[in-house]
Enzyme design. Structure first.
Site, PDB file in Angstrom:
ATOM      1  N   ASP A  37      -6.819  51.687 107.044  1.00 46.77           N
ATOM      2  CA  ASP A  37      -7.669  52.380 108.028  1.00 46.77           C
ATOM      3  C   ASP A  37      -8.838  53.074 107.332  1.00 46.77           C
ATOM      4  O   ASP A  37      -9.305  54.121 107.761  1.00 46.77           O
ATOM      5  CB  ASP A  37      -6.834  53.379 108.840  1.00 46.77           C
ATOM      6  CG  ASP A  37      -6.122  54.377 107.943  1.00 46.77           C
ATOM      7  OD1 ASP A  37      -6.194  54.218 106.705  1.00 46.77           O
ATOM      8  OD2 ASP A  37      -5.511  55.318 108.476  1.00 46.77           O
ATOM      9  N   HIS A 241     -25.642  38.358  89.203  1.00 50.32           N
ATOM     10  CA  HIS A 241     -25.223  39.529  89.985  1.00 50.32           C
ATOM     11  C   HIS A 241     -23.804  39.956  89.590  1.00 50.32           C
ATOM     12  O   HIS A 241     -22.945  40.198  90.430  1.00 50.32           O
ATOM     13  CB  HIS A 241     -25.335  39.257  91.488  1.00 50.32           C
ATOM     14  CG  HIS A 241     -26.757  39.315  91.972  1.00 50.32           C
ATOM     15  ND1 HIS A 241     -27.140  38.971  93.244  1.00 50.32           N
ATOM     16  CD2 HIS A 241     -27.888  39.697  91.343  1.00 50.32           C
ATOM     17  CE1 HIS A 241     -28.453  39.135  93.369  1.00 50.32           C
ATOM     18  NE2 HIS A 241     -28.923  39.562  92.224  1.00 50.32           N
ATOM     19  N   ASP A 258     -28.592  46.761  85.258  1.00 46.25           N
ATOM     20  CA  ASP A 258     -29.475  46.610  86.426  1.00 46.25           C
ATOM     21  C   ASP A 258     -28.944  47.585  87.468  1.00 46.25           C
ATOM     22  O   ASP A 258     -27.884  47.365  88.060  1.00 46.25           O
ATOM     23  CB  ASP A 258     -29.407  45.156  86.928  1.00 46.25           C
ATOM     24  CG  ASP A 258     -30.364  44.878  88.090  1.00 46.25           C
ATOM     25  OD1 ASP A 258     -30.864  45.838  88.704  1.00 46.25           O
ATOM     26  OD2 ASP A 258     -30.578  43.687  88.395  1.00 46.25           O
ATOM     27  N   ASP A 269     -35.026  49.823  91.642  1.00 40.89           N
ATOM     28  CA  ASP A 269     -34.385  48.612  91.117  1.00 40.89           C
ATOM     29  C   ASP A 269     -34.896  48.396  89.696  1.00 40.89           C
ATOM     30  O   ASP A 269     -36.006  47.891  89.508  1.00 40.89           O
ATOM     31  CB  ASP A 269     -34.740  47.438  92.041  1.00 40.89           C
ATOM     32  CG  ASP A 269     -34.029  46.152  91.655  1.00 40.89           C
ATOM     33  OD1 ASP A 269     -33.158  46.197  90.769  1.00 40.89           O
ATOM     34  OD2 ASP A 269     -34.356  45.108  92.243  1.00 40.89           O
ATOM     35  N   HIS A 348     -34.063  32.270  88.321  1.00 43.24           N
ATOM     36  CA  HIS A 348     -34.318  33.102  89.507  1.00 43.24           C
ATOM     37  C   HIS A 348     -35.802  33.404  89.617  1.00 43.24           C
ATOM     38  O   HIS A 348     -36.551  33.223  88.664  1.00 43.24           O
ATOM     39  CB  HIS A 348     -33.502  34.407  89.453  1.00 43.24           C
ATOM     40  CG  HIS A 348     -33.771  35.257  88.238  1.00 43.24           C
ATOM     41  ND1 HIS A 348     -34.912  36.007  88.067  1.00 43.24           N
ATOM     42  CD2 HIS A 348     -33.026  35.485  87.120  1.00 43.24           C
ATOM     43  CE1 HIS A 348     -34.852  36.673  86.921  1.00 43.24           C
ATOM     44  NE2 HIS A 348     -33.729  36.356  86.316  1.00 43.24           N
ATOM     45  N   HIS A 352     -39.458  40.774  93.955  1.00 40.38           N
ATOM     46  CA  HIS A 352     -39.261  40.851  95.413  1.00 40.38           C
ATOM     47  C   HIS A 352     -39.855  42.166  95.899  1.00 40.38           C
ATOM     48  O   HIS A 352     -40.022  43.108  95.128  1.00 40.38           O
ATOM     49  CB  HIS A 352     -37.767  40.777  95.757  1.00 40.38           C
ATOM     50  CG  HIS A 352     -36.910  41.706  94.934  1.00 40.38           C
ATOM     51  ND1 HIS A 352     -36.765  43.040  95.230  1.00 40.38           N
ATOM     52  CD2 HIS A 352     -36.186  41.505  93.797  1.00 40.38           C
ATOM     53  CE1 HIS A 352     -35.977  43.613  94.341  1.00 40.38           C
ATOM     54  NE2 HIS A 352     -35.625  42.712  93.432  1.00 40.38           N
ATOM     55  N   HIS A 359     -33.955  44.220  98.353  1.00 36.95           N
ATOM     56  CA  HIS A 359     -34.751  43.008  98.578  1.00 36.95           C
ATOM     57  C   HIS A 359     -35.402  43.234  99.927  1.00 36.95           C
ATOM     58  O   HIS A 359     -34.847  42.890 100.973  1.00 36.95           O
ATOM     59  CB  HIS A 359     -33.868  41.753  98.580  1.00 36.95           C
ATOM     60  CG  HIS A 359     -33.242  41.500  97.231  1.00 36.95           C
ATOM     61  ND1 HIS A 359     -32.210  40.623  97.038  1.00 36.95           N
ATOM     62  CD2 HIS A 359     -33.519  42.007  96.012  1.00 36.95           C
ATOM     63  CE1 HIS A 359     -31.868  40.614  95.751  1.00 36.95           C
ATOM     64  NE2 HIS A 359     -32.655  41.456  95.117  1.00 36.95           N
ATOM     65  N   GLU A 382     -39.455  41.076  87.326  1.00 37.42           N
ATOM     66  CA  GLU A 382     -38.172  41.043  86.619  1.00 37.42           C
ATOM     67  C   GLU A 382     -37.823  39.692  86.003  1.00 37.42           C
ATOM     68  O   GLU A 382     -36.858  39.043  86.409  1.00 37.42           O
ATOM     69  CB  GLU A 382     -37.057  41.478  87.556  1.00 37.42           C
ATOM     70  CG  GLU A 382     -37.033  40.778  88.908  1.00 37.42           C
ATOM     71  CD  GLU A 382     -35.809  41.191  89.724  1.00 37.42           C
ATOM     72  OE1 GLU A 382     -34.698  41.118  89.178  1.00 37.42           O
ATOM     73  OE2 GLU A 382     -35.978  41.564  90.895  1.00 37.42           O
ATOM     74  N   TYR A 386     -31.399  33.595  80.033  1.00 40.44           N
ATOM     75  CA  TYR A 386     -29.934  33.650  79.978  1.00 40.44           C
ATOM     76  C   TYR A 386     -29.434  32.409  79.243  1.00 40.44           C
ATOM     77  O   TYR A 386     -29.653  31.283  79.702  1.00 40.44           O
ATOM     78  CB  TYR A 386     -29.366  33.690  81.399  1.00 40.44           C
ATOM     79  CG  TYR A 386     -30.079  34.728  82.259  1.00 40.44           C
ATOM     80  CD1 TYR A 386     -29.662  36.057  82.272  1.00 40.44           C
ATOM     81  CD2 TYR A 386     -31.208  34.376  83.020  1.00 40.44           C
ATOM     82  CE1 TYR A 386     -30.345  37.009  83.017  1.00 40.44           C
ATOM     83  CE2 TYR A 386     -31.895  35.321  83.764  1.00 40.44           C
ATOM     84  CZ  TYR A 386     -31.455  36.634  83.770  1.00 40.44           C
ATOM     85  OH  TYR A 386     -32.141  37.574  84.500  1.00 40.44           O
ATOM     86  N   ARG A 404     -32.754  40.659  80.826  1.00 45.00           N
ATOM     87  CA  ARG A 404     -33.675  40.819  81.960  1.00 45.00           C
ATOM     88  C   ARG A 404     -34.351  42.172  81.800  1.00 45.00           C
ATOM     89  O   ARG A 404     -33.730  43.130  81.343  1.00 45.00           O
ATOM     90  CB  ARG A 404     -32.916  40.728  83.300  1.00 45.00           C
ATOM     91  CG  ARG A 404     -33.815  40.855  84.519  1.00 45.00           C
ATOM     92  CD  ARG A 404     -33.158  40.378  85.823  1.00 45.00           C
ATOM     93  NE  ARG A 404     -32.010  41.148  86.213  1.00 45.00           N
ATOM     94  CZ  ARG A 404     -30.750  40.717  86.165  1.00 45.00           C
ATOM     95  NH1 ARG A 404     -30.488  39.501  85.721  1.00 45.00           N
ATOM     96  NH2 ARG A 404     -29.752  41.491  86.551  1.00 45.00           N
ATOM     97  N   GLU A 406     -36.804  44.712  84.167  1.00 40.19           N
ATOM     98  CA  GLU A 406     -37.276  44.845  85.555  1.00 40.19           C
ATOM     99  C   GLU A 406     -37.909  46.210  85.784  1.00 40.19           C
ATOM    100  O   GLU A 406     -37.300  47.244  85.524  1.00 40.19           O
ATOM    101  CB  GLU A 406     -36.081  44.668  86.510  1.00 40.19           C
ATOM    102  CG  GLU A 406     -36.421  44.922  87.964  1.00 40.19           C
ATOM    103  CD  GLU A 406     -35.266  44.585  88.903  1.00 40.19           C
ATOM    104  OE1 GLU A 406     -34.099  44.772  88.513  1.00 40.19           O
ATOM    105  OE2 GLU A 406     -35.550  44.131  90.025  1.00 40.19           O
TER     106      GLU A 406
END
Ligand code: GLY
Ligand code: MN
Ligand code: MN
Length: 437
Positions: A37, A241, A258, A269, A348, A352, A359, A382, A386, A404, A406
């Site tokens: 719950d 991600h 990130d 971000d 990628h 954005h 996003h 960004e 990889y 990365r 960003e």
């Protein structure tokens, strides 16, 4: 806090674009079940929040434009001391009018009944198609109820327009007030990244670095993250991600972080990648500096009137040239780009829009052409590279490196890097990692 007049100004802008004899309807976010719950922490729907500032579930916002008159109506939960004992205070019907500028407010339990009257002489409904399918179903059932009355001479609304056509463009261009909040969330997120960098040690678990980020976000006034933190050591950085954050951070690994805080609904971000032990290996440094060069070139290429794809192409050009220079790709740069030979390393898009959603909404193309970058826009840049641990195409020394970088950009009269306070050159990172927190 954004003032009531800001939310009202937004509603007025929507009204100005609505047809006469139309209604715009938005639902608050539903509660999300977690287990048993228990629910997930409540996050208001971004569109609903954008127009109302109202932060409760079980609510419907209505903008009614009829015979040249405009009315903002809120359906919400009534005050209920015994329920509020468990789940906290509610604005209630009076609060909706007094504190949220509703011209009229009603109990959510009256919605079905009242929509009958609201639909009278309405031709057009604006709503966020498929944003909340359960709500769409309810809304369309109310339309159907009207349609059943055709023989009584009742006309049901017959034109349905996606409200995004109005709201996405509005949300894309940030006001001064929004920029002030975005700057603040970027600043506090930048501070948290610096603390994470300074305090990360070999032998920690990734979630311990996450704990540093969360502590700094909350301590500086953010109550929620803008998205789940990514703290990825070594090869985990190659999972774009990655949010498990449960691996040990080993010596000689890079750590990709990130993470961004949310402030008054607005997201930061930021990504930084640094060596767990404070020193880059030769291969890590080569990849890192290549990603950084591509990011700096892209930021340099941002000028008002530059288009979205120019920025993306700049990154691609620098990355692919660099991969060739390092011997990770072989061949002619233009051909490698044409054939997408870079995909095993770079898979990628590098940016954005940023705003109430990490996003954020807004078209990237207009009239089939890539959009120009204009004053008022906020977005990320960004790039990343990889090299997965099982990439057999490259020498072993390169494997398991993921990088990365960003930053968040605001276009004012000049280009403003809102997240500039987090170090990103090799020298700066090496230096700050020697500094005790
Ligand atoms: N944090 C998600 C992204 O960078 O797009
Ligand atoms: Mn991003
Ligand atoms: Mn990110």
């Amino acid at each position: 806090m954004l003032s009531q007049s800001s939310f009202k100004a937004r509603r007025q802008k929507v009204f100005a674009q609505m047809h006469d004899n139309s209604i715009a309807v938005l639902s608050a976010a539903p509660l999300q079940h977690r287990n048993s719950d228990t629910e997930q922490p409540f996050r208001q729907d971004s569109y609903f929040y954008y127009l109302t500032g109202f932060d409760e579930t079980f609510a419907i916002a209505v903008l009614l434009k009829q015979a040249g008159k405009e009315k903002f109506i809120l359906f919400c939960q009534e005050r209920d001391p015994s329920a509020e004992q468990w789940t906290g205070s509610r604005a209630g019907i009076h609060g909706a009018m007094e504190h949220y500028g509703a011209d009229e407010a009603y109990s959510i339990s009256e919605a079905s009944l009242r929509f009958n009257a609201l639909f009278a002489d309405i031709q057009t409904i604006y709503f966020l198609i498929n944003n909340n399918p359960a709500f769409d179903k309810k809304l369309l059932s109310w339309v159907e109820t009207q349609r059943q009355k055709a023989r009584k001479g009742v006309d049901a609304p017959s034109k349905f327009i996606d409200l995004r056509l109005i709201l996405d463009e509005m949300r894309l261009f940030k006001t001064k007030e929004e920029i002030a909040i975005l700057s603040q969330t970027c600043e506090l997120s930048a501070h948290a990244h610096v603390q994470a960098m300074k305090n990360c040690k070999v032998g920690m678990y990734e979630y311990e670095v996450e704990a540093i980020l969360l502590y700094e976000f909350y301590r500086k006034g953010s109550r929620h993250v803008a998205y789940p933190c990514i703290v990825a050591a070594g090869n985990n950085a190659c999972v774009l991600h990655y949010t498990r954050n449960n691996s040990l951070i080993n010596d000689n690994e890079l750590v990709l972080v990130d993470a961004g805080a949310e402030l008054q609904g607005y997201a930061a971000d930021i990504t930084r990648t640094f060596p767990a032990n404070g020193r880059f290996t030769k291969e890590q440094q080569a990849i890192y500096e290549l990603v950084l060069a591509s990011q700096m070139a892209a930021i340099e290429a941002i000028t008002p009137q530059a288009t979205w794809d120019q920025m993306q192409n700049t990154i691609l050009q620098v990355l692919v040239q660099g991969l060739v220079d390092l011997g990770l790709l072989r061949g002619d740069v233009a051909t490698l780009i044409e054939e997408k030979a870079y995909l095993p390393f770079y898979m990628h898009n590098s940016g954005h829009w940023l705003g109430l959603d990490v996003h954020d909404v807004g078209h990237y193309k207009v009239n089939a052409g890539w959009r120009k970058l204009e004053k008022g826009m906020v977005f990320t840049v960004e790039p990343g590279l990889y090299i997965a641990h099982d990439n057999q195409q490259v020498a072993e020394k390169w494997r398991g490196i993921g990088v990365r970088i960003e930053d968040d950009i605001f276009i004012d009269d000049e280009v403003v890097v809102l997240t500039k306070d987090v170090p990103k050159t090799v020298e700066e990172i090496t230096k700050i990692m020697q500094t005790k927190a």
